[in-house]
Design a protein around this motif. Sequence first.
Motif, PDB file in Angstrom:
ATOM      1  N   SER A  72       9.641   3.009  -7.254  1.00 36.35           N
ATOM      2  CA  SER A  72       8.644   3.938  -6.717  1.00 36.35           C
ATOM      3  C   SER A  72       8.851   5.357  -7.241  1.00 36.35           C
ATOM      4  CB  SER A  72       8.737   3.946  -5.185  1.00 36.35           C
ATOM      5  OG  SER A  72       7.880   4.924  -4.636  1.00 36.35           O
ATOM      6  N   GLU A  73       7.768   6.094  -7.368  1.00 36.01           N
ATOM      7  CA  GLU A  73       7.863   7.519  -7.699  1.00 36.01           C
ATOM      8  C   GLU A  73       8.269   8.344  -6.476  1.00 36.01           C
ATOM      9  OE1 GLU A  73       4.283   8.887  -9.514  1.00 36.01           O
ATOM     10  OE2 GLU A  73       4.399   7.474 -11.197  1.00 36.01           O
ATOM     11  N   ASN A  74       8.165   7.751  -5.308  1.00 37.71           N
ATOM     12  CA  ASN A  74       8.508   8.419  -4.053  1.00 37.71           C
ATOM     13  C   ASN A  74      10.017   8.377  -3.853  1.00 37.71           C
ATOM     14  OD1 ASN A  74       9.017   8.989  -1.312  1.00 37.71           O
ATOM     15  ND2 ASN A  74       7.049   8.169  -0.652  1.00 37.71           N
ATOM     16  N   ASP A 112      11.996  -3.631  -5.194  1.00 39.29           N
ATOM     17  CA  ASP A 112      10.736  -3.028  -5.658  1.00 39.29           C
ATOM     18  C   ASP A 112      10.669  -1.548  -5.290  1.00 39.29           C
ATOM     19  OD1 ASP A 112       9.827  -5.456  -6.699  1.00 39.29           O
ATOM     20  OD2 ASP A 112       8.857  -6.037  -4.818  1.00 39.29           O
ATOM     21  N   PHE A 113      11.323  -1.169  -4.192  1.00 40.14           N
ATOM     22  CA  PHE A 113      11.333   0.244  -3.786  1.00 40.14           C
ATOM     23  C   PHE A 113      11.946   1.123  -4.878  1.00 40.14           C
ATOM     24  CE2 PHE A 113      11.469  -0.103   1.187  1.00 40.14           C
ATOM     25  CZ  PHE A 113      10.393  -0.976   1.157  1.00 40.14           C
ATOM     26  N   MET A 141      11.270   6.338  -0.860  1.00 44.52           N
ATOM     27  CA  MET A 141      11.249   4.892  -1.042  1.00 44.52           C
ATOM     28  C   MET A 141      12.492   4.449  -1.805  1.00 44.52           C
ATOM     29  SD  MET A 141       8.508   3.430   0.307  1.00 44.52           S
ATOM     30  CE  MET A 141       8.189   1.945  -0.645  1.00 44.52           C
ATOM     31  N   ARG A 142      12.854   5.210  -2.820  1.00 42.94           N
ATOM     32  CA  ARG A 142      14.038   4.851  -3.617  1.00 42.94           C
ATOM     33  C   ARG A 142      15.312   5.011  -2.788  1.00 42.94           C
ATOM     34  NH1 ARG A 142      11.719   8.432  -7.121  1.00 42.94           N
ATOM     35  NH2 ARG A 142      13.661   9.563  -7.571  1.00 42.94           N
ATOM     36  N   GLN A 146       7.197  -0.486   5.558  1.00 44.94           N
ATOM     37  CA  GLN A 146       7.099   0.091   4.217  1.00 44.94           C
ATOM     38  C   GLN A 146       6.068   1.224   4.191  1.00 44.94           C
ATOM     39  OE1 GLN A 146       6.611  -2.774   1.062  1.00 44.94           O
ATOM     40  NE2 GLN A 146       5.651  -1.295  -0.305  1.00 44.94           N
ATOM     41  N   SER A 206       6.582   5.172   3.120  1.00 42.74           N
ATOM     42  CA  SER A 206       5.771   5.724   2.040  1.00 42.74           C
ATOM     43  C   SER A 206       4.890   6.887   2.500  1.00 42.74           C
ATOM     44  CB  SER A 206       4.895   4.613   1.452  1.00 42.74           C
ATOM     45  OG  SER A 206       4.052   5.119   0.446  1.00 42.74           O
TER      46      SER A 206
END
Length: 235
Positions: free
Chosen positions: A141-143, A137-138, A146-147, A100, A104
């Motif tokens: 994410s604002e990233n 949970d990914f 990650m999404r 993870q 990230s």
Amino acid sequence: MEDILDKVRGALKNRIDENVQANGQKFSKEKLKCYGVRTAVVRNIGKTFFKRINSRSKSEIYDLCEELWRSGYLEESIIACNWSHYLQNQFEPADFILFQKWISDYVRNWVSCDAFCNHTMGGFIEMYPDSVKKLKDFTKSENRWMRRAASVSLIVPAGKGKFLKDILEISDLLLSDKDDLVQKGYGWMLKVTSQSHQQEVFHYIMKNKSVMPRTALRYALQKMPKDLKSIAMAR
């Protein structure tokens, strides 16, 4: 161990292809930092040098992967992806935290994202199925990477007909995402899933097509029969 990285980098520099160097940027909207080496050559270099370190501990090899990721070079990230995947038989639940972190901290383009998530993450999730919950949970994410990882980590398992319920849940969580690369990621996941679960995916698309971005919709329908595709694409 640093000597190995010097040799890997030397091998990459010796195989720079001017055409790849000149045209590599065309395949990504993000600015790529790369040597300009063909993907097949990069994989061969990685495989060759892995033979020299495969007797080392998993933690030592992970440290080397981290250094490769940290460089920012596309080719070095691909070798890091392959080296971590080669260790699949040694994966342990705690490895998820490191994986993870790599996504990230270091993933900055779709090539690295998909290379890592399709294989290392996909293999990990098949080995430890309960970890699929963490992918959800990914999606918060604002990233963007990650999404995207939330879906593309399930591409290989989806091809085996696995994780249908989780795939549809992750699609729900990403359904209205504004990022086109995230849309393409979950659309791709649905496309692959449709090869084993055609009716379930078609039902999902029909239920959500009024809010699903057209980019995701087109990807999801690519493997559908023409008649179903026409029904789903109709306004």
